[in-house]
Write an enzyme that holds these catalytic residues in place. Structure first.
Site, PDB file in Angstrom:
ATOM      1  N   GLY A 135      79.206 -31.802  64.460  1.00  0.00           N
ATOM      2  CA  GLY A 135      79.926 -32.767  63.338  1.00  0.00           C
ATOM      3  C   GLY A 135      81.268 -33.341  63.889  1.00  0.00           C
ATOM      4  O   GLY A 135      81.918 -32.620  64.389  1.00  0.00           O
ATOM      5  N   GLY A 173      74.550 -26.637  56.560  1.00  0.00           N
ATOM      6  CA  GLY A 173      73.037 -26.686  55.785  1.00  0.00           C
ATOM      7  C   GLY A 173      73.449 -27.542  54.767  1.00  0.00           C
ATOM      8  O   GLY A 173      74.300 -28.350  54.563  1.00  0.00           O
ATOM      9  N   CYS A 219      65.335 -24.341  61.989  1.00  0.00           N
ATOM     10  CA  CYS A 219      64.997 -25.797  62.271  1.00  0.00           C
ATOM     11  C   CYS A 219      64.408 -26.314  63.716  1.00  0.00           C
ATOM     12  O   CYS A 219      65.211 -26.014  64.549  1.00  0.00           O
ATOM     13  CB  CYS A 219      66.282 -26.773  61.782  1.00  0.00           C
ATOM     14  SG  CYS A 219      66.316 -28.280  62.212  1.00  0.00           S
ATOM     15  N   TYR A 237      66.856 -31.524  69.494  1.00  0.00           N
ATOM     16  CA  TYR A 237      68.027 -32.577  69.487  1.00  0.00           C
ATOM     17  C   TYR A 237      69.489 -31.895  69.400  1.00  0.00           C
ATOM     18  O   TYR A 237      70.327 -32.085  70.034  1.00  0.00           O
ATOM     19  CB  TYR A 237      67.828 -33.429  68.474  1.00  0.00           C
ATOM     20  CG  TYR A 237      69.232 -34.361  68.090  1.00  0.00           C
ATOM     21  CD1 TYR A 237      69.342 -35.482  69.016  1.00  0.00           C
ATOM     22  CD2 TYR A 237      69.839 -34.299  67.115  1.00  0.00           C
ATOM     23  CE1 TYR A 237      70.276 -36.309  68.686  1.00  0.00           C
ATOM     24  CE2 TYR A 237      70.719 -35.121  66.909  1.00  0.00           C
ATOM     25  CZ  TYR A 237      71.240 -35.925  67.539  1.00  0.00           C
ATOM     26  OH  TYR A 237      72.400 -36.803  67.635  1.00  0.00           O
ATOM     27  N   SER A 273      70.491 -36.119  75.002  1.00  0.00           N
ATOM     28  CA  SER A 273      69.766 -35.003  74.749  1.00  0.00           C
ATOM     29  C   SER A 273      68.317 -35.288  75.065  1.00  0.00           C
ATOM     30  O   SER A 273      67.539 -34.233  75.169  1.00  0.00           O
ATOM     31  CB  SER A 273      69.749 -35.025  73.211  1.00  0.00           C
ATOM     32  OG  SER A 273      69.565 -36.306  72.725  1.00  0.00           O
ATOM     33  N   ASP A 278      62.976 -39.710  75.862  1.00  0.00           N
ATOM     34  CA  ASP A 278      63.961 -39.392  74.715  1.00  0.00           C
ATOM     35  C   ASP A 278      63.567 -38.167  73.848  1.00  0.00           C
ATOM     36  O   ASP A 278      62.364 -38.001  73.774  1.00  0.00           O
ATOM     37  CB  ASP A 278      64.329 -40.440  73.751  1.00  0.00           C
ATOM     38  CG  ASP A 278      65.854 -40.555  73.052  1.00  0.00           C
ATOM     39  OD1 ASP A 278      66.597 -39.391  73.313  1.00  0.00           O
ATOM     40  OD2 ASP A 278      66.049 -41.329  72.398  1.00  0.00           O
ATOM     41  N   ASP A 279      64.445 -37.416  72.896  1.00  0.00           N
ATOM     42  CA  ASP A 279      64.024 -36.380  72.331  1.00  0.00           C
ATOM     43  C   ASP A 279      63.458 -36.992  70.955  1.00  0.00           C
ATOM     44  O   ASP A 279      62.485 -36.222  70.296  1.00  0.00           O
ATOM     45  CB  ASP A 279      65.284 -35.657  71.818  1.00  0.00           C
ATOM     46  CG  ASP A 279      66.422 -36.367  71.118  1.00  0.00           C
ATOM     47  OD1 ASP A 279      66.377 -36.358  70.090  1.00  0.00           O
ATOM     48  OD2 ASP A 279      67.028 -37.108  71.858  1.00  0.00           O
ATOM     49  N   CYS A 339      65.065 -34.733  55.763  1.00  0.00           N
ATOM     50  CA  CYS A 339      65.333 -33.344  55.687  1.00  0.00           C
ATOM     51  C   CYS A 339      66.451 -33.041  54.552  1.00  0.00           C
ATOM     52  O   CYS A 339      66.968 -33.900  54.459  1.00  0.00           O
ATOM     53  CB  CYS A 339      66.316 -33.223  57.270  1.00  0.00           C
ATOM     54  SG  CYS A 339      66.798 -31.444  57.294  1.00  0.00           S
ATOM     55  N   CYS A 361      60.996 -24.451  61.143  1.00  0.00           N
ATOM     56  CA  CYS A 361      60.734 -25.134  59.960  1.00  0.00           C
ATOM     57  C   CYS A 361      60.206 -26.714  60.610  1.00  0.00           C
ATOM     58  O   CYS A 361      60.999 -26.943  61.783  1.00  0.00           O
ATOM     59  CB  CYS A 361      62.075 -25.664  59.141  1.00  0.00           C
ATOM     60  SG  CYS A 361      61.915 -27.268  58.259  1.00  0.00           S
ATOM     61  N   CYS A 397      60.074 -32.320  58.539  1.00  0.00           N
ATOM     62  CA  CYS A 397      60.309 -33.602  58.788  1.00  0.00           C
ATOM     63  C   CYS A 397      59.267 -34.176  59.664  1.00  0.00           C
ATOM     64  O   CYS A 397      59.060 -35.578  59.690  1.00  0.00           O
ATOM     65  CB  CYS A 397      61.651 -33.967  59.167  1.00  0.00           C
ATOM     66  SG  CYS A 397      62.125 -33.004  60.609  1.00  0.00           S
TER      67      CYS A 397
HETATM   68  S1  SF4 Z   1      63.293 -30.815  57.768  1.00  0.00           S
HETATM   69 FE1  SF4 Z   1      63.155 -31.140  59.945  1.00  0.00          FE
HETATM   70  S2  SF4 Z   1      65.548 -31.493  60.420  1.00  0.00           S
HETATM   71 FE2  SF4 Z   1      65.193 -30.562  58.303  1.00  0.00          FE
HETATM   72  S3  SF4 Z   1      65.330 -28.174  58.871  1.00  0.00           S
HETATM   73 FE3  SF4 Z   1      63.117 -28.892  58.668  1.00  0.00          FE
HETATM   74  S4  SF4 Z   1      62.725 -29.141  60.925  1.00  0.00           S
HETATM   75 FE4  SF4 Z   1      64.862 -29.194  60.675  1.00  0.00          FE
END
Ligand code: SF4
Length: 467
Positions: free
Chosen positions: A29, A104, A245, A251, A292, A353-354, A390, A441, A444
């Site tokens: 950040g 978060g 995540c 990334y 990255s 790239d990522d 996300c 997770c 996305c």
């Molecule tokens: S939606 Fe994508 S960016 Fe958001 S927490 Fe899940 S994996 Fe990570």
């Protein structure tokens, strides 16, 4: 995104330690930074817009005395980039004063905000993090209970550090979307046992301040650290295998960080190796889009047996374009950020790239490489296409701006102007993390969200939809 850090150390300069902890979390950040200290229960906080090195100097750190400190680097996901949303937030409640830093994003923030308003609590910022602080600050129960009760009311992603009543507090949501680790700083030469407690978003921050990793803050756990030591409160039952995540792996996290015991750099190299097996390219050079994309490009080049080249030189004094808040800044950022080396002229290039979110950056880089004389530009991406937004703390883009939400791979290739384009498969990505899919997770990338999500995220109008 956001980075959080906390330290309890009666004999150390806790503000200075926090400054350096935040410095190592700057990548999480870059919009604002802040530190709050507790001196015998009295809270002082200093926060402002800007990088850690811009917000703090010797004089300001000198004014932050205490035995406990927390810090935060902010990247906005709820609420805009303005001073009042900088953290740590300080909430003066009816029961106690709480300073708090949050990584978060809550998915039930608007419901909680309405309830707090109905209870007569005034909220000053537009950040969901203030809601968390307000729940704890206005609960008359003892601190441990107030934290646990707040956690039971929260839904979504939260890795939090807080300060109240001379206690350093750290807690994490039951799905564990964002990392949060505990470490100890030992006296030089001492072995095991005692030491001062440190909590941080990533293990790289422990390394910088000389702390040894102890363990992760568990999913659904709150830890409270005071002069009597650490106590653990299992506040919320961990939810299934969790939902760390996967963007952290490819990334967000720093390459030298370990996530669930897995070093991020190694995972990214494996992503590149798998990508080379799944989508090889007949090329002369492999280039990363720094930084990255670099570990994946190393893996791709190794697996193909093709030389790795820096190729694109990055101006590292420009903030990462991905996390700047508006589109116009992003467009300007990429032109300022990269410059190709002369060696790309006449070569067939694989550019690694990522991820591709909007496609603008990739499009400009491909054009820049052709302008520099590249014969072919084969783009390889070390993750699957990003198709959904996300709700858990990463400001990817509005779905309407996401290039993969309504375009095929071939249409994206045509848009970015590449000779060829290929993405890593879902199985390849998960395998590279060495974590089972059930613990990650990937919402996305798959469209399958691990919690109910707000229908209208921009206005945070919380309504449950089938997932
Ligand atoms: S939606 Fe994508 S960016 Fe958001 S927490 Fe899940 S994996 Fe990570």
């Amino acid at each position: 995104m956001c980075g959080v850090f906390g330290v309890h150390a009666a004999e150390r300069d806790v503000a200075r330690l926090t400054y350096f902890g935040l410095f190592s979390l700057q990548h999480r950040g870059q919009e604002s930074a802040g530190i709050a200290v507790s001196e015998h229960g009295r809270l002082t906080a200093l926060r402002d817009l800007g990088l850690v090195t811009q917000v703090f100097d010797e004089q300001k750190l000198h004014g932050l005395r205490g035995e406990i400190a927390i810090g935060h680097t902010r990247y906005s996901t709820t609420g805009s980039s303005q001073w009042s949303n900088a953290q740590p937030l300080v909430q003066h409640g009816s029961a106690r004063t709480v300073a708090l830093g949050h990584n978060g994003n809550l998915v039930n923030e608007s419901v909680l905000r309405e309830r707090l308003h109905a209870e007569g609590v005034t909220l000053r910022s537009t950040s969901d993090s203030e809601v968390i602080a307000a729940l704890i600050a206005n609960d008359a129960a003892p601190l441990d209970e107030a934290v646990a009760t707040a956690m039971r009311r929260l839904e979504g992603a939260y890795s939090v550090v807080a300060l109240s009543e001379g206690t350093l507090i750290a807690f994490r949501d039951p799905l564990g979307f964002r990392p949060l680790v505990l470490g100890r700083i030992h006296e030089a030469g001492s072995v095991g046992g005692q030491g001062d407690w440190v909590v941080a978003s990533e293990t790289c921050a422990l390394d910088l301040v000389g702390a040894k990793f102890v363990r992760e803050v568990e999913r659904g756990e709150a830890v409270l650290i005071d002069d009597n030591g650490l106590r653990s409160v299992p506040a919320v039952e961990p939810d299934g295998g969790g939902a760390l995540c996967i963007f952290e792996f490819f990334y967000l996290a720093r390459p030298d960080t370990k996530l669930s015991g897995i070093e991020v750099h190694g995972a990214r190299v494996r992503m590149g190796e798998r990508l080379a097996l799944e989508a090889p390219a007949d090329v002369d050079l492999v280039l990363p889009i720094p930084d990255s994309g670099t570990p994946a490009a190393i893996g791709f080049s190794r697996a193909l047996g093709v030389p790795f080249s820096e190729g694109l030189i990055k101006n590292r004094y420009i903030a990462r374009t991905f996390i700047q808040p508006d589109q116009e800044l992003r467009r300007q950022g990429v032109r300022l950020k990269f410059n190709p080396l002369a060696e790309v002229a006449g070569k067939r290039l694989a550019v690694v790239d990522d991820s591709i979110v909007r496609g603008n950056t990739t499009q400009q880089i491909v054009a820049m490489l052709f302008d520099a004389g590249a014969a072919e530009v084969h783009v390889r991406i070390s993750s699957p296409p990003v198709i959904g937004q996300c709700f858990y703390g990463i400001d990817l883009a509005d779905p309407a701006e996401m290039i993969a939400s309504d375009k095929t791979v071939e249409e994206i290739r045509a848009y970015i102007g590449a000779t060829s384009l290929a993405y890593l498969s879902h199985d390849g990505l998960v395998a590279a993390t060495k974590r089972p899919a059930s613990e990650l997770c990937r919402a996305c990338l798959t469209g399958e969200y691990p919690t109910p999500v707000p229908i209208e995220h921009a206005k945070l109008r919380f309504e449950e939809v089938p997932t």
